[in-house]
Design a protein around this motif. Sequence first.
Motif, short mmCIF file in Angstrom:
data_model
loop_
_atom_site.label_atom_id
_atom_site.label_comp_id
_atom_site.label_asym_id
_atom_site.label_seq_id
_atom_site.Cartn_x
_atom_site.Cartn_y
_atom_site.Cartn_z
N PRO A 102 36.23 30.04 3.00
CA PRO A 102 36.48 28.86 3.55
C PRO A 102 37.23 29.15 1.29
O PRO A 102 38.16 28.08 1.05
CB PRO A 102 35.67 27.41 3.24
N ILE A 103 36.54 28.88 0.59
CA ILE A 103 36.49 29.30 -1.05
C ILE A 103 37.71 29.80 -1.44
O ILE A 103 38.99 29.42 -1.36
CB ILE A 103 35.61 29.30 -1.70
N LEU A 136 30.45 28.65 -9.16
CA LEU A 136 30.37 28.93 -8.07
C LEU A 136 31.38 27.87 -6.94
O LEU A 136 32.00 27.67 -7.14
CB LEU A 136 30.31 30.15 -7.53
N ARG A 137 30.66 26.53 -7.57
CA ARG A 137 30.30 25.65 -6.75
C ARG A 137 31.16 24.75 -7.49
O ARG A 137 32.87 23.70 -6.60
CB ARG A 137 28.63 24.26 -6.84
N PHE A 138 32.13 24.57 -8.94
CA PHE A 138 32.62 24.15 -9.64
C PHE A 138 34.17 24.70 -9.82
O PHE A 138 35.18 24.11 -9.11
CB PHE A 138 32.09 23.29 -11.27
N ASN A 139 34.23 26.01 -10.51
CA ASN A 139 34.96 26.13 -10.86
C ASN A 139 35.74 27.24 -10.57
O ASN A 139 37.00 27.09 -9.70
CB ASN A 139 35.05 27.33 -12.46
N PHE A 140 34.96 27.50 -9.48
CA PHE A 140 35.39 28.79 -8.86
C PHE A 140 35.75 28.20 -7.05
O PHE A 140 36.57 29.07 -6.34
CB PHE A 140 34.91 30.01 -8.35
N LEU A 144 31.59 22.13 0.33
CA LEU A 144 32.97 20.89 0.01
C LEU A 144 33.83 21.14 -0.02
O LEU A 144 35.36 20.10 0.32
CB LEU A 144 32.97 21.76 -1.59
N LEU A 145 33.56 22.09 1.55
CA LEU A 145 34.98 22.01 1.61
C LEU A 145 35.04 21.48 3.23
O LEU A 145 34.72 21.41 4.28
CB LEU A 145 35.84 23.54 1.68
N GLU A 146 36.73 21.20 3.50
CA GLU A 146 37.16 20.25 5.37
C GLU A 146 36.78 21.88 6.42
O GLU A 146 36.61 23.01 5.92
CB GLU A 146 38.35 20.30 5.10
N GLY A 147 36.09 21.20 6.83
CA GLY A 147 35.67 22.25 8.57
C GLY A 147 33.90 22.71 7.80
O GLY A 147 33.52 23.89 9.02
N SER A 160 23.31 27.62 -0.70
CA SER A 160 22.57 26.87 -1.50
C SER A 160 21.37 27.85 -0.92
O SER A 160 20.45 27.17 -1.43
CB SER A 160 22.51 25.39 -1.47
N LEU A 161 21.53 27.66 0.43
CA LEU A 161 19.57 27.77 1.28
C LEU A 161 19.15 28.84 0.41
O LEU A 161 17.66 29.51 0.16
CB LEU A 161 19.97 28.39 2.34
N PRO A 162 19.50 30.19 0.50
CA PRO A 162 19.14 31.29 -0.20
C PRO A 162 18.28 31.37 -1.35
O PRO A 162 17.58 31.57 -1.80
CB PRO A 162 20.31 32.71 0.20
N LEU A 163 19.40 30.48 -2.16
CA LEU A 163 18.95 29.98 -3.98
C LEU A 163 17.80 29.01 -3.77
O LEU A 163 16.91 29.09 -4.69
CB LEU A 163 19.50 29.54 -4.28
#
Length: 508
Positions: A500-501, A273-277, A54-57, A86-89
């Motif tokens: 990156p987060i 993790l994807r949205f809030n954090f 979701l982030l630049e780079g 996401s891949l491990p999940l």
Amino acid sequence: MMIETILAVTFAGALLTFLAPNRIAGKLAFAISLIPAGLSLWLFTAFDGSGNALLEGGELAFENRTTWIELGAYEISWYVGVDGISLPLVVLTTILTTLAIMSSWTPIDIRESQFYGLVLFIEANLIGVFVALDFFMWFIFWEAVLIPMYLLIGVWGGPRRKYAAIKFFIYTNVASLVMFAAFIALVFSLDVSSFGLPEVTQAMLNGGPDAFAGVAGSTVASLVFIAMFLGFAVKVPVVPFHTWLPDAHVEAPTPASVLLAGVLLKMGTYALLRFNFTMFPDQVETYAIPIAVIAVISVIYGAMLALAQTDLKRIVAYSSVSSMGYVILGLIAYTHFGVGGATFQMVSHGLISGLMFMAVGVIYNATHTRMVTDMSGMADKMPIAVGILIAGAFGYMGLPLMSGFAAEYFIFFGAFGSEVLSYAPVFTALAMFGIVIVAGYLLFAMQRTLFGPYRLETDYEVGRAPLHDIAPMFVLLGLIIALGVAPELIFDMILDAVDPILEFGGEA
């Protein structure tokens, strides 16, 4: 197109299994499930992504984006890809589904084609949740998981299956409505032209929302953060939104419990993790203490509730509430090891909880009871199944060289040094006390049911479990030990997507 291939094969396999005769449905579903499992392992070995989706780079692996619908000023796309979160999940989902299907061969003896078709349908939508990067697409997959799980509980469950299924559906559906409304309001307050999650994230991090419906932009961000946290917290679940979970687990057939604890609960923590954090670093810092309080209460209260149970399935169900509390603590720590450890715990708990529910199911298949007070001395009659159950329980307790130990160590290490969370050492110490309670209720239950003189209140002959019941548990135990001995198998790729987060939250 590899992600699309996995989804297409799984959806087509679900339809084919629905149409197959009952006598071959279980074996057919198992054979079909090996295809997405094998392909997901290929994705894992061929993974070449870097950074966060979701982030630049960030460079997505197996990315594909095609415009789907023009909705006024907004574009809805078919947008899929994976990163190190996401891949491990995805791999967890495909492996656990295959093993859950094999574990179904003993307990499922009615409407087999429908049962196995629904399991494959759930698998396809779970994969979709973890690979979708357009909100509308993601939400379709998210909601599509609910109906088959409702049916698995309501049709093949225990005596109170209808109550449990309805309660599960109402809780999770209302939570989804809250989350959906909040995200749509957020999109309308941002200068974006699509529902792509990367675009929404960048708009949030590069200025945030404008005033919306007369509400200041900063207030909009806070309200959306709270609403989405509450919506996802029900799915996790955390206290006080946990009451649907024990009923669902107790009434669900064992394979459905495996998927529910192993993967469905991870939908909530993954979404947090994807949205809030990821999208709301300022709000994470603002609400760090209340979220940490919720995490610690979930750890302690969930463990205390497990300690008070006499039903083996309820014990494992309440332990999931406690384990998910650790995930929330790691996320709110907002550190390299905290968030990385929380993501690692999602995978670890999926494996351990799946193993525990399978083991309890094997004992129930033989004894037709799950009550601690109804049995003792099972180790003499079912030595292999009991041995695996004991190993899984030690994994829950955090035995070194098992994945549970690695996950909890990462979380505690990351949480203790958090700069975002005030009084971080205090919250960490309180959460660590949960391990003591976990050891207490698991050791108590095992001592009562597995050891001592043989006794069984039900009138059934108990013998060794069949190979198709034991084999899936052996595979899960092997994976638990592998990740405990070599956590870098997935932890390095997780950290590459997590770091990156944290750059936006003041940690590196």
